[in-house]
Motif scaffolding. Sequence first.
Motif, PDB file in Angstrom:
ATOM      1  N   GLY A  47       0.804  -1.222   0.000  1.00  0.00           N
ATOM      2  CA  GLY A  47       0.000   0.000   0.000  1.00  0.00           C
ATOM      3  C   GLY A  47       0.833   1.266   0.000  1.00  0.00           C
ATOM      4  O   GLY A  47       0.357   2.324  -0.365  1.00  0.00           O
ATOM      5  N   THR A  48       2.072   1.166   0.440  1.00  0.00           N
ATOM      6  CA  THR A  48       2.985   2.311   0.374  1.00  0.00           C
ATOM      7  C   THR A  48       3.594   2.337  -1.021  1.00  0.00           C
ATOM      8  O   THR A  48       4.308   1.412  -1.407  1.00  0.00           O
ATOM      9  CB  THR A  48       4.091   2.178   1.450  1.00  0.00           C
ATOM     10  OG1 THR A  48       3.471   2.108   2.732  1.00  0.00           O
ATOM     11  CG2 THR A  48       5.029   3.364   1.406  1.00  0.00           C
ATOM     12  N   VAL A  84       6.317   1.920  13.146  1.00  0.00           N
ATOM     13  CA  VAL A  84       5.947   2.417  11.814  1.00  0.00           C
ATOM     14  C   VAL A  84       4.484   2.068  11.540  1.00  0.00           C
ATOM     15  O   VAL A  84       4.029   0.957  11.838  1.00  0.00           O
ATOM     16  CB  VAL A  84       6.848   1.778  10.726  1.00  0.00           C
ATOM     17  CG1 VAL A  84       6.397   2.195   9.331  1.00  0.00           C
ATOM     18  CG2 VAL A  84       8.305   2.169  10.959  1.00  0.00           C
ATOM     19  N   THR A  85       3.780   3.034  10.996  1.00  0.00           N
ATOM     20  CA  THR A  85       2.397   2.778  10.565  1.00  0.00           C
ATOM     21  C   THR A  85       2.307   3.048   9.075  1.00  0.00           C
ATOM     22  O   THR A  85       2.760   4.095   8.598  1.00  0.00           O
ATOM     23  CB  THR A  85       1.391   3.683  11.307  1.00  0.00           C
ATOM     24  OG1 THR A  85       1.545   3.497  12.713  1.00  0.00           O
ATOM     25  CG2 THR A  85      -0.037   3.348  10.919  1.00  0.00           C
ATOM     26  N   THR A  86       1.729   2.093   8.368  1.00  0.00           N
ATOM     27  CA  THR A  86       1.505   2.266   6.934  1.00  0.00           C
ATOM     28  C   THR A  86      -0.004   2.380   6.695  1.00  0.00           C
ATOM     29  O   THR A  86      -0.798   2.236   7.631  1.00  0.00           O
ATOM     30  CB  THR A  86       2.043   1.058   6.136  1.00  0.00           C
ATOM     31  OG1 THR A  86       1.230  -0.087   6.453  1.00  0.00           O
ATOM     32  CG2 THR A  86       3.501   0.775   6.493  1.00  0.00           C
ATOM     33  N   ILE A  87      -0.374   2.583   5.467  1.00  0.00           N
ATOM     34  CA  ILE A  87      -1.802   2.721   5.149  1.00  0.00           C
ATOM     35  C   ILE A  87      -2.573   1.459   5.562  1.00  0.00           C
ATOM     36  O   ILE A  87      -3.742   1.540   5.945  1.00  0.00           O
ATOM     37  CB  ILE A  87      -1.998   3.023   3.634  1.00  0.00           C
ATOM     38  CG1 ILE A  87      -3.432   3.410   3.331  1.00  0.00           C
ATOM     39  CG2 ILE A  87      -1.551   1.848   2.774  1.00  0.00           C
ATOM     40  CD1 ILE A  87      -3.858   4.733   3.893  1.00  0.00           C
ATOM     41  N   GLU A  88      -1.906   0.324   5.556  1.00  0.00           N
ATOM     42  CA  GLU A  88      -2.582  -0.929   5.951  1.00  0.00           C
ATOM     43  C   GLU A  88      -2.959  -0.928   7.424  1.00  0.00           C
ATOM     44  O   GLU A  88      -3.815  -1.709   7.848  1.00  0.00           O
ATOM     45  CB  GLU A  88      -1.694  -2.138   5.658  1.00  0.00           C
ATOM     46  CG  GLU A  88      -1.513  -2.482   4.190  1.00  0.00           C
ATOM     47  CD  GLU A  88      -0.332  -1.756   3.545  1.00  0.00           C
ATOM     48  OE1 GLU A  88       0.210  -0.806   4.165  1.00  0.00           O
ATOM     49  OE2 GLU A  88       0.060  -2.163   2.424  1.00  0.00           O
ATOM     50  N   PHE A 114      -3.209   6.473  -7.022  1.00  0.00           N
ATOM     51  CA  PHE A 114      -1.837   6.028  -6.755  1.00  0.00           C
ATOM     52  C   PHE A 114      -1.238   6.739  -5.548  1.00  0.00           C
ATOM     53  O   PHE A 114      -0.572   6.121  -4.722  1.00  0.00           O
ATOM     54  CB  PHE A 114      -0.958   6.258  -7.991  1.00  0.00           C
ATOM     55  CG  PHE A 114       0.402   5.647  -7.860  1.00  0.00           C
ATOM     56  CD1 PHE A 114       0.599   4.292  -8.107  1.00  0.00           C
ATOM     57  CD2 PHE A 114       1.488   6.412  -7.466  1.00  0.00           C
ATOM     58  CE1 PHE A 114       1.846   3.714  -7.958  1.00  0.00           C
ATOM     59  CE2 PHE A 114       2.738   5.848  -7.313  1.00  0.00           C
ATOM     60  CZ  PHE A 114       2.923   4.497  -7.568  1.00  0.00           C
ATOM     61  N   CYS A 115      -1.482   8.035  -5.448  1.00  0.00           N
ATOM     62  CA  CYS A 115      -0.891   8.819  -4.353  1.00  0.00           C
ATOM     63  C   CYS A 115      -1.752   8.820  -3.100  1.00  0.00           C
ATOM     64  O   CYS A 115      -1.336   9.337  -2.067  1.00  0.00           O
ATOM     65  CB  CYS A 115      -0.685  10.266  -4.794  1.00  0.00           C
ATOM     66  SG  CYS A 115       0.495  10.462  -6.119  1.00  0.00           S
ATOM     67  N   THR A 116      -2.968   8.282  -3.190  1.00  0.00           N
ATOM     68  CA  THR A 116      -3.920   8.400  -2.087  1.00  0.00           C
ATOM     69  C   THR A 116      -3.387   7.888  -0.747  1.00  0.00           C
ATOM     70  O   THR A 116      -3.579   8.553   0.279  1.00  0.00           O
ATOM     71  CB  THR A 116      -5.239   7.688  -2.448  1.00  0.00           C
ATOM     72  OG1 THR A 116      -5.690   8.182  -3.698  1.00  0.00           O
ATOM     73  CG2 THR A 116      -6.298   7.945  -1.402  1.00  0.00           C
ATOM     74  N   PRO A 117      -2.723   6.727  -0.695  1.00  0.00           N
ATOM     75  CA  PRO A 117      -2.222   6.287   0.619  1.00  0.00           C
ATOM     76  C   PRO A 117      -1.309   7.322   1.272  1.00  0.00           C
ATOM     77  O   PRO A 117      -1.438   7.591   2.474  1.00  0.00           O
ATOM     78  CB  PRO A 117      -1.456   5.000   0.283  1.00  0.00           C
ATOM     79  CG  PRO A 117      -2.093   4.500  -0.970  1.00  0.00           C
ATOM     80  CD  PRO A 117      -2.450   5.722  -1.748  1.00  0.00           C
ATOM     81  N   GLY A 118      -0.439   7.914   0.484  1.00  0.00           N
ATOM     82  CA  GLY A 118       0.461   8.926   1.034  1.00  0.00           C
ATOM     83  C   GLY A 118      -0.284  10.163   1.476  1.00  0.00           C
ATOM     84  O   GLY A 118       0.041  10.780   2.499  1.00  0.00           O
ATOM     85  N   MET A 119      -1.315  10.552   0.706  1.00  0.00           N
ATOM     86  CA  MET A 119      -2.116  11.712   1.084  1.00  0.00           C
ATOM     87  C   MET A 119      -2.836  11.462   2.402  1.00  0.00           C
ATOM     88  O   MET A 119      -2.911  12.339   3.263  1.00  0.00           O
ATOM     89  CB  MET A 119      -3.156  12.009  -0.004  1.00  0.00           C
ATOM     90  CG  MET A 119      -2.580  12.534  -1.298  1.00  0.00           C
ATOM     91  SD  MET A 119      -3.936  12.802  -2.462  1.00  0.00           S
ATOM     92  CE  MET A 119      -3.042  13.531  -3.825  1.00  0.00           C
ATOM     93  N   VAL A 120      -3.383  10.269   2.548  1.00  0.00           N
ATOM     94  CA  VAL A 120      -4.080   9.916   3.789  1.00  0.00           C
ATOM     95  C   VAL A 120      -3.110   9.982   4.966  1.00  0.00           C
ATOM     96  O   VAL A 120      -3.419  10.557   6.014  1.00  0.00           O
ATOM     97  CB  VAL A 120      -4.704   8.508   3.677  1.00  0.00           C
ATOM     98  CG1 VAL A 120      -5.168   8.000   5.041  1.00  0.00           C
ATOM     99  CG2 VAL A 120      -5.864   8.519   2.694  1.00  0.00           C
ATOM    100  N   MET A 121      -1.924   9.418   4.784  1.00  0.00           N
ATOM    101  CA  MET A 121      -0.958   9.383   5.886  1.00  0.00           C
ATOM    102  C   MET A 121      -0.493  10.801   6.254  1.00  0.00           C
ATOM    103  O   MET A 121      -0.383  11.142   7.431  1.00  0.00           O
ATOM    104  CB  MET A 121       0.250   8.513   5.507  1.00  0.00           C
ATOM    105  CG  MET A 121      -0.084   7.065   5.166  1.00  0.00           C
ATOM    106  SD  MET A 121      -1.049   6.217   6.418  1.00  0.00           S
ATOM    107  CE  MET A 121       0.184   5.963   7.697  1.00  0.00           C
ATOM    108  N   ALA A 122      -0.227  11.621   5.243  1.00  0.00           N
ATOM    109  CA  ALA A 122       0.229  12.990   5.524  1.00  0.00           C
ATOM    110  C   ALA A 122      -0.867  13.797   6.207  1.00  0.00           C
ATOM    111  O   ALA A 122      -0.614  14.548   7.150  1.00  0.00           O
ATOM    112  CB  ALA A 122       0.669  13.667   4.226  1.00  0.00           C
ATOM    113  N   SER A 123      -2.104  13.630   5.746  1.00  0.00           N
ATOM    114  CA  SER A 123      -3.223  14.376   6.332  1.00  0.00           C
ATOM    115  C   SER A 123      -3.463  13.937   7.774  1.00  0.00           C
ATOM    116  O   SER A 123      -3.696  14.769   8.657  1.00  0.00           O
ATOM    117  CB  SER A 123      -4.492  14.149   5.504  1.00  0.00           C
ATOM    118  OG  SER A 123      -4.301  14.570   4.180  1.00  0.00           O
ATOM    119  N   ALA A 124      -3.402  12.631   8.018  1.00  0.00           N
ATOM    120  CA  ALA A 124      -3.638  12.123   9.372  1.00  0.00           C
ATOM    121  C   ALA A 124      -2.558  12.617  10.328  1.00  0.00           C
ATOM    122  O   ALA A 124      -2.852  12.989  11.474  1.00  0.00           O
ATOM    123  CB  ALA A 124      -3.686  10.598   9.359  1.00  0.00           C
TER     124      ALA A 124
END
Length: 184
Positions: A47-48, A84-88, A114-124
């Motif tokens: 997912g990363t 470490v936390t990933t989108i999963e 494609f970029c959504t997991p990173g966007m979610v992580m940055a926003s969170a």
Amino acid sequence: MSGHDHMEPITTMPVVNLSVNGKPARADIASDVLLVTLLRDNLNLKGTHVGCDTSQCGACTVHVDGRSVKSCTMLALEADGASVTTIEGMAAPDGTLHPIQEAFRAHHGLQCGFCTPGMVMASAALLAKNPRPTERRARLIWGNASKYLWAFLSQQPQLPVISHGQQDHGRGRRQRRRDGSAAS
Ligand code: FES
């Protein structure tokens, strides 16, 4: 001359021990392996994503000890001992989405995805650190994600964000234009 004189020196791969999404993980890796490679190739957490591979796009963003980190810029060994936390790891064990994931889903914040997991992580990570960020601050964190972040924030009455009034003002102007009434 004994046989030992011709033996090659024994080289061992460095070992990294860390917690990933709440579970212990261990890997023997070369010292130049990146965190994103460890996550994707060694731990099979696909997912990363890797976009630019040059620390610009943020598709590879994960949380390291609660901080937002572009995992293409960090050596896996530097994460030794870290959590470490990933989108999963963002959704609850019962599958309930993290509020940021839910906001992205509700507002169709995917584009190609494609970029959504990173966007979610940055926003969170941004909201965990600063529940009331200014719009300017959010856009500095992630230009594309900020519109979804603001869509989410605008629906949270407990989060009176600073620029909320500006958003309402703009919405009011658009509404008046649609209604044919004069803009203020
Ligand atoms: Fe683009 Fe890491 S892949 S910042």
